[in-house]
Design an enzyme around this catalytic site. Sequence first.
Site, short mmCIF file in Angstrom:
data_model
loop_
_atom_site.label_atom_id
_atom_site.label_comp_id
_atom_site.label_asym_id
_atom_site.label_seq_id
_atom_site.Cartn_x
_atom_site.Cartn_y
_atom_site.Cartn_z
N SER A 279 0.85 -1.19 0.00
CA SER A 279 0.00 0.00 0.00
C SER A 279 0.88 1.24 0.00
O SER A 279 2.09 1.16 0.24
CB SER A 279 -0.91 0.01 1.23
OG SER A 279 -0.19 0.45 2.38
N ASP A 280 0.29 2.38 -0.27
CA ASP A 280 1.02 3.63 -0.04
C ASP A 280 0.80 4.04 1.42
O ASP A 280 0.03 3.41 2.16
CB ASP A 280 0.56 4.71 -1.00
CG ASP A 280 1.66 5.73 -1.30
OD1 ASP A 280 2.56 5.92 -0.46
OD2 ASP A 280 1.63 6.34 -2.38
N TRP A 281 1.47 5.08 1.83
CA TRP A 281 1.48 5.53 3.22
C TRP A 281 0.05 5.77 3.72
O TRP A 281 -0.63 6.68 3.26
CB TRP A 281 2.31 6.81 3.34
CG TRP A 281 2.47 7.34 4.73
CD1 TRP A 281 1.55 8.03 5.45
CD2 TRP A 281 3.64 7.23 5.55
NE1 TRP A 281 2.05 8.37 6.68
CE2 TRP A 281 3.33 7.89 6.77
CE3 TRP A 281 4.89 6.65 5.40
CZ2 TRP A 281 4.27 7.99 7.81
CZ3 TRP A 281 5.81 6.76 6.44
CH2 TRP A 281 5.49 7.41 7.63
N ASN A 282 -0.39 4.90 4.64
CA ASN A 282 -1.71 5.05 5.27
C ASN A 282 -2.88 4.94 4.28
O ASN A 282 -4.00 5.34 4.61
CB ASN A 282 -1.82 6.38 6.02
CG ASN A 282 -1.41 6.27 7.46
OD1 ASN A 282 -1.12 5.18 7.96
ND2 ASN A 282 -1.35 7.39 8.15
N SER A 283 -2.64 4.40 3.09
CA SER A 283 -3.74 4.38 2.12
C SER A 283 -4.83 3.38 2.48
O SER A 283 -5.95 3.49 1.98
CB SER A 283 -3.21 4.09 0.71
OG SER A 283 -2.77 2.75 0.56
#
Length: 757
Positions: A279-283
């Site tokens: 995932s991307d940061w906190n996505s």
Amino acid sequence: MGVRTQEGTTTVAQATANGLRGAERVDFILHRMTTAEKLGQLNQMAGGQQIALNSRITDVERDRVRAGGVGSYLHVAGAAFLGDLQHVAVEESHHGIPLLFAMDVVHGYRTIFPVPLGIAATFDVSDAELAARVAALEASAAGLHWTFAPMVDIARDARWGRIVEGAGEEPFFGSAMARAQVRGYQDRDLKRPDTIIATAKHFGAYGAGVGGRDYDSADISERTLMDVYLPPFLAAAEEGAASFMVAFNDIGGVPTTANKALVNDLLRGEWGYDGLVVSDWNSVPELLNHGVAETRTEAGALALLASVDMEMTSGIYASDMLKAVEASPALQAALDAATKRVLMAKDRLGLFDAPYSYHDPVREAAAMLTPDHRAAARRVAERSMVLLRNDSGRLPLKPQPGKVAVIGALAADARSMIGSWKAQGREEDVVTVVEALRNRLGEEFVVYEPGVGTRDVADPAAIAKAVATAEAADVVILVTGEDYNMSGEARSRSDIGLPSPQKVLAKAVLATGKPVVTVLMTGRPLDISPLDSGDSSILLAWFPGVEAGPAITNVLFGDAVPAGRLPASFPHRTGQVPYFIGHNPTGRPADADLSKDSARYMDIPITPAYAFGHGLSYATFEYGNLQLSSSTLAPGDSVSIGVDVTNTSGTNADEVVQLYTRDPVAQVARPQQELRGFARVRIDAGKTKHVTFTLRPEHFAYFAPYGRFETDAGRIDFGIGAGSDDIRLTGSFQVAGPVIADGPAAAMATPVSISEE
């Protein structure tokens, strides 16, 4: 020591002692893990911050590692420090599974190269591969296994701040650059400790955000997705990119972090991709903001079922998913599959056999900012520069130009010269433009006056001082543009003109009537109309990296001859974006005749200020002897298009030969221009080289109405030249019959051969 198996060893050690390797060893480990331990492997934690690496690795984190509650850390670095943390994972946990250490190593680790858009401007895949290779050498020596690069998003709207991180607007070109960077980072052998996992990001249409706004929705057709935005990802997958990252945004209302059709069905299923998806940061928790999940657990379930293997930073998988997974066979199956892919990534790196191979402090010390690495950064920076204009031939400068006034705060701004995503780049490593010019000419011949910065209120007294300095000089070098923090993530801009104080400074200096050479620093295409006077000399330098000053100086004085080309079009005004060469013709194609109703703005030209592929040289080149191997291209066959390129000047230089094609009649409207081949060729003064491109019918495949990739029978037009707006020779041939292709033409490579004449 941690809990051990009955044999007194960790599970990894036991599997290895039993002679198991690869998937068999991974299956052995997987079948002995609890659900909580599997979820732990999918948990990537921030071990620090970009400005404070390792700062969060406390005793609490070490206990988390011992308990098997984490599979990876990002924002960490340091061979010895990470070696100690790896020891905790390997020697003090139940299973002995090593950790993955990651960082955004985007255009260099300690030796910083030009920003990626600048690297793309070299129009040479070997330069992109070299930059990634040096980054991998340094990052791996610092204990890192994994970079979140390359960004392969197609970006057609220069208002989007992250255009700086990619290869621009053209999908065929973006695919070529994606392949090159994957090769550089991974070097075809991830088991070597000087390689790192490359991440193709952000899957799948992050660059298509509405209005060029970061994180915003992409409302695009399936055909545009397939033909424009996905080809670089397919190219990266085919090149063996060991990981993908999903995007923050949604496509047609479906967030990519939860897009099962895109990630699981297309990427995993149709493309057969078995690598790690992160995932991307906190996505994952952001799925709540998107409005497709009500709780953290629901968000985690959506992401896991979509085939997102590792969850970055929020801890949802590890903290919120245990009961849900235990209650759901579907989630349990998805968890097993994801855990296996994480473990296989570690196996492909050789970490089960040699977990400490990335943790040699002696190698780390020897690898950083070496003379060879600095030389590589300087060479790529020189090759990235684009000569936009040189109307009166002011460039190259004379060896002894007299008194030189260097105007503009960016000329001494070391931080901006290394751009965004600087990893471990340091300002003190940078040689600035002012320093390099003084080193070359002597301090007594170079006068520097900053005038005004990029964000200051234009101070009349400071402007007047800069003007007086310019008037007293024989030649003026005006360094202007953006600073590093005006482009990048979350740096979208509604107005991509020169920053207001820079505009005021530029107009005042240009009004002096002195000979002015403009050096433009930027991370995106800009409206540079204030610089476009009648006899301008404009050198586009991007954010060039640690060797910014020497590289710019070498180009200004002709030691290096500019041959960079634009990977993204420059607009006349902000209101003209998005502008790109792949536009469909429409029923009323744009026409320069204002008396005709056509698809254009009435107050500006129909062309961009500077088009994709544009770039001038200190040399001159002629194109001739066009050779077409056949007037018909049959299914299963190929056609070769060759051209002689002659350096008609007295200057040894590179020329970037570009092949563009068009399918004029198809089942759907096709773009007016598509790049289908390019080659940066060194041609000495007076010499000729023959450049040949070889094409197959699949090079014209597109996403057709029946949901498959097809090439139509019929005429293909082509043009060869020095840019999309500088076509020198044209021709056409016939595709003899329709072809069903495996994928989009833009993801394919075009073979190029170069011979002496």
